[in-house]
Motif scaffolding. Sequence first.
Motif, PDB file in Angstrom:
ATOM      1  N   THR A   1      31.422  15.350 106.379  1.00  0.00           N
ATOM      2  CA  THR A   1      31.276  16.082 105.306  1.00  0.00           C
ATOM      3  C   THR A   1      31.546  16.891 104.648  1.00  0.00           C
ATOM      4  OG1 THR A   1      29.500  17.261 106.881  1.00  0.00           O
ATOM      5  CG2 THR A   1      28.639  15.053 105.406  1.00  0.00           C
TER       6      THR A   1
ATOM      7  N   LYS B   1      10.632  27.260 110.388  1.00  0.00           N
ATOM      8  CA  LYS B   1      10.749  25.513 110.794  1.00  0.00           C
ATOM      9  C   LYS B   1       9.808  25.613 111.863  1.00  0.00           C
ATOM     10  CE  LYS B   1      13.596  21.353 111.691  1.00  0.00           C
ATOM     11  NZ  LYS B   1      15.184  20.959 111.989  1.00  0.00           N
TER      12      LYS B   1
ATOM     13  N   GLU C   1      29.188  14.971  98.133  1.00  0.00           N
ATOM     14  CA  GLU C   1      28.947  15.372  96.895  1.00  0.00           C
ATOM     15  C   GLU C   1      27.940  15.556  98.717  1.00  0.00           C
ATOM     16  OE1 GLU C   1      27.592  16.974  94.588  1.00  0.00           O
ATOM     17  OE2 GLU C   1      29.201  15.287  93.588  1.00  0.00           O
ATOM     18  N   GLY C   2      27.983  16.028  99.581  1.00  0.00           N
ATOM     19  CA  GLY C   2      27.831  16.608 101.336  1.00  0.00           C
ATOM     20  C   GLY C   2      26.353  15.152 101.915  1.00  0.00           C
ATOM     21  N   ASP C   3      26.245  14.590 101.184  1.00  0.00           N
ATOM     22  CA  ASP C   3      24.669  13.326 101.162  1.00  0.00           C
ATOM     23  C   ASP C   3      25.301  12.717 102.766  1.00  0.00           C
ATOM     24  OD1 ASP C   3      23.520  14.481  99.340  1.00  0.00           O
ATOM     25  OD2 ASP C   3      23.691  13.067  98.361  1.00  0.00           O
TER      26      ASP C   3
ATOM     27  N   ASP D   1      30.590  20.234 104.477  1.00  0.00           N
ATOM     28  CA  ASP D   1      30.552  21.247 105.239  1.00  0.00           C
ATOM     29  C   ASP D   1      31.469  21.276 106.137  1.00  0.00           C
ATOM     30  OD1 ASP D   1      29.071  19.897 106.257  1.00  0.00           O
ATOM     31  OD2 ASP D   1      27.616  20.232 106.245  1.00  0.00           O
TER      32      ASP D   1
ATOM     33  N   ARG E   1      19.330  14.699 103.075  1.00  0.00           N
ATOM     34  CA  ARG E   1      20.489  15.588 102.284  1.00  0.00           C
ATOM     35  C   ARG E   1      19.672  16.564 102.410  1.00  0.00           C
ATOM     36  NH1 ARG E   1      19.490  12.465  96.505  1.00  0.00           N
ATOM     37  NH2 ARG E   1      20.949  11.889  96.763  1.00  0.00           N
ATOM     38  N   ASN E   2      20.307  17.600 102.646  1.00  0.00           N
ATOM     39  CA  ASN E   2      20.258  19.355 102.692  1.00  0.00           C
ATOM     40  C   ASN E   2      18.932  19.723 103.619  1.00  0.00           C
ATOM     41  OD1 ASN E   2      21.412  20.063 100.113  1.00  0.00           O
ATOM     42  ND2 ASN E   2      19.194  19.337  99.202  1.00  0.00           N
ATOM     43  N   ASN E   3      19.574  18.540 105.038  1.00  0.00           N
ATOM     44  CA  ASN E   3      18.953  19.212 106.140  1.00  0.00           C
ATOM     45  C   ASN E   3      17.615  17.906 106.369  1.00  0.00           C
ATOM     46  OD1 ASN E   3      20.809  20.298 107.549  1.00  0.00           O
ATOM     47  ND2 ASN E   3      20.036  21.978 106.591  1.00  0.00           N
ATOM     48  N   HIS E   4      17.367  17.468 105.169  1.00  0.00           N
ATOM     49  CA  HIS E   4      15.854  16.241 105.622  1.00  0.00           C
ATOM     50  C   HIS E   4      16.402  15.383 105.362  1.00  0.00           C
ATOM     51  CE1 HIS E   4      12.175  15.191 104.486  1.00  0.00           C
ATOM     52  NE2 HIS E   4      12.939  15.105 103.275  1.00  0.00           N
TER      53      HIS E   4
END
Length: 960
Positions: A577, A252, A316-318, A579, A331-334
């Motif tokens: 979230t 990144k 779902e973590g979103d 996590d 979502r998924n760090n994006h």
Amino acid sequence: MFAGSPNAITQTTDGYLWIGTDAGLMRFDGVRFVPWAPANGQHLFPSSSIYSLLGGSDGSLWIGTGSNLARLKDGNLTNYANGLGRIDSIIEDHRHAIWIARTRSRDEGGPICEVTGPRLHCYGKADGVPIPYSNPLVEDGGGNLWIGAAEGAASWRPGSSTLYVPKGLKTAKGLSGVTSLATGADGSMWVGIDRHGRGVGLQQLIHGRWKPFVTPELDSSTLSVMSLLRDRENALWVATLNNGIYRLHNGKVDRFGAVDGLSGNTVSGFYEDREGNMWVATPEGIDCFRNLRVVSFSPREGLTDYSVESVLATREGDVWIGNFGGLDLLRNNHLSSIRQRQGLPGVRVTSLLEDRAGRLWLGVDDKLEVYEDHAFHPIKRSDGSQMGAVFAMAEDRDGSIWVEGLTRPTQLLRIRDRQVSEEFTLPPGVGAGALAPDPEGGFWLGITGGDLARYWNGRLEIFRSGASANSAVRQVSVEPDGTVLAATSVGLLMWKDGKFHTLTASNGLPCEGVFSFVLDSHGTLWLYTRCGVVEIAAVEFERWRKTPDARVNARLYDFQDGARPAMASFHPRASLTPDGRLWFATSVVVQMVDPNNLALNTIVPPVHVEEMIADRTSYPVQQGLRLPPRTRQIEIDYTALSFDAPKKVRFRYRLIGYDTDWQEPGARRQAFYSDLRPGKYRFHVIACNSDGLWNDVGADLNFVVLPAWYQTRCFLLLSIAAGICAVWIFYRLRVEQIARAIGVRFDERLAERTRIARDLHDTFLQTVQGSKLVADDALDESSDLARTRRALGQLSVWLEQATQESRAALNSLRTSTTERNDLAEAFRRALDDCRTLKSIAVTFSSPTPAKEMHPIVRDEVYRIGYEAIRNACKHSEASQLTVELSYSQDFSVRIHDNGIGIDPAVASVGKEGHFGLQGMRERASRIGGKLTIVSAPNSGTEVTLTVPGRIVFRRAHRSL
């Protein structure tokens, strides 16, 4: 801030940061920049421009200038030979040897030099170094030195060297060559190349082969790289000319430039301190990058706008973010966004809710929508009208969705099967602020005035908290056990067992304005407040729940940790979230805290005493410092070197010899004392870093305040000796005074005994002697009964007289010994005794009122008067006796008889063998009186005693 542009940064083992500039050397403790100046007798560097710095493992500071190398150790500066050229790099190898890379040198010694004692040993072409000059210099894991120059990058060690030239490097016009080097985590070498500002790029040398670094975010061939650094997290920092900073980590790429707050887009160098902070030098100043505990997401990271109204974390973590102009999704760090052109039915996203089926409910402008299967579905009233701006939503136990709108009066709408099935209007004056479902059924509301209400089966029950009318409930949550928590402007409100309790500053909260809160998976309570994010550990929170009066230990993450406190307008304002990350909406950005990655700062801050200022005079900090006599004001400056959050460093200090306990100055870095007594003192200071880790060893400064001449020990001993002498002299004088007083009393007692002896001799003993003669005469003529009878009669008379005389002597001792004795009455008794001895007419008078007399003086007056009366009765042969007392300004007593008088010679000196008149004169003299005896043959005798009133009268005596 700086007189010249910063070029280099390093940190020495004592914890200080050093900045080399075009104008000299600066020292930094996290709060203050202090220009370094050489000590007395030392010389400045031949060149004031500093291009490289190194903090050596032995505590020394190595300084590379435009013409020489210098070493600063323990305040002593050592300058190496001048004319070395510009020192661009200084490193310490694995053997702790110091190496320098130089350019523009005046000798042919070679581009790299090793410090060997007081001298430099330089290596050049004869030693296998393939290039004449060197800019960067690094050591790889194998102990090889890498040298960067216009010709390329060279790997060298004594006896072996290899030159690596990038493709096309020799043909590139105006190429300045390799400007920077950094070792890679995989053993590769990162190489930064510059072509006079026109860019060549960042390349990687892997096993002897060149590989340009190109990603979708960055084509490094366009960059002019000025410096490289690989940090402890294996991230590569790239300093560029006119393009700011690039950070490469795990594939990144992040960029920081002037628009992001960097002091300048041209970056000359990096330095990572021992706490992991990254320091960046630009021509405009120094910047610091560090990991923040509270991370912000803004349009820079991909949000639609700086107007975040709500945040919702799904199962779902979103993470859904209600924003102005779009519905943002992490979502998924994006980050991505749904905007109007992607189907969003409005502009402003307000409240958010995920139902148990996983559908997303959201307010958009004045509408209520359900987002499902990538499409928006409107929810309307039965009359087809819109809902109005949706403020908050909640799903109850039965699966119904309750919606609170921004209407007047406030309405609650119940939606079941996407249809409005119930409308409930709150009573007048009651406005809702938050919703939360009750596990038992219905839901709870936060209402105006800081109160709570429960709605169930069509009935609204209000619970008054007693908070101020201006307080507001900003969030409500119901725990499984029925405990209700509410975020309010006056603290965290708890409704439990029918009672209200509030967690406030008195219980340990850093501030009382709570915007939102969330419990993490470990039971830790996180509060988003007006002063930052507050963490209350699960054990502390549970202790407060059981004992609401208990004080909790709270940890604050404030603006120095990245918090930007503000309150979003809609709900939810906080979310969790799966996590474990915490999300807070601030009305501007979204902020995130990851409790699982809140690494504590385990570096104990070094503590130093920097300066001693006494009466506005600065003294060098050294042990045993001696301050001049009569020092009044003392200031001691100290510091602790923690750069993670310098303003959170806390101090404690005490002055041993003066302070009885630790002083708590907070973050202040000065101690002040005034009017210290002469003596020895030890100043001891300790400090903790931003995470409360204390350096209990701290720093000390021993100093002495010298005494003035009158404060010295000799003067004290002399004063003590003089005091002892004065006490001894006083004692001797007092002893002599007491001895004289005792002697006077003994003399008085002796005189009194002498008088008593005279009285007994002249009266009682003579009578007894005469009685003996009469008895003897009677015994000689025992046959003459008549004679014997006359003798015995005479003996009886004389024995009676002896009895009276002895009684008179006793009366003279006892009659006037009490303080309240009446002098007139005493003289009357004396006259009565006189009549028993002889037939005589007596007259007593006292024409003036009697006054209280001093008993001692009165006693002497009585004895003088009694003696005069007795003499008149015994010797005067008078037929009349007069006694007169006068209590006027002075006291006087006059005793007058009409007897035969006294011989003038006897009146003046007394009769030999008799002491009556002499005793009277002695007594009169002792009391300050005047005794006058006037007598003539056959004319009687007058005895007058006059005593001053100031002596005899009691009141006058007391006023003296």
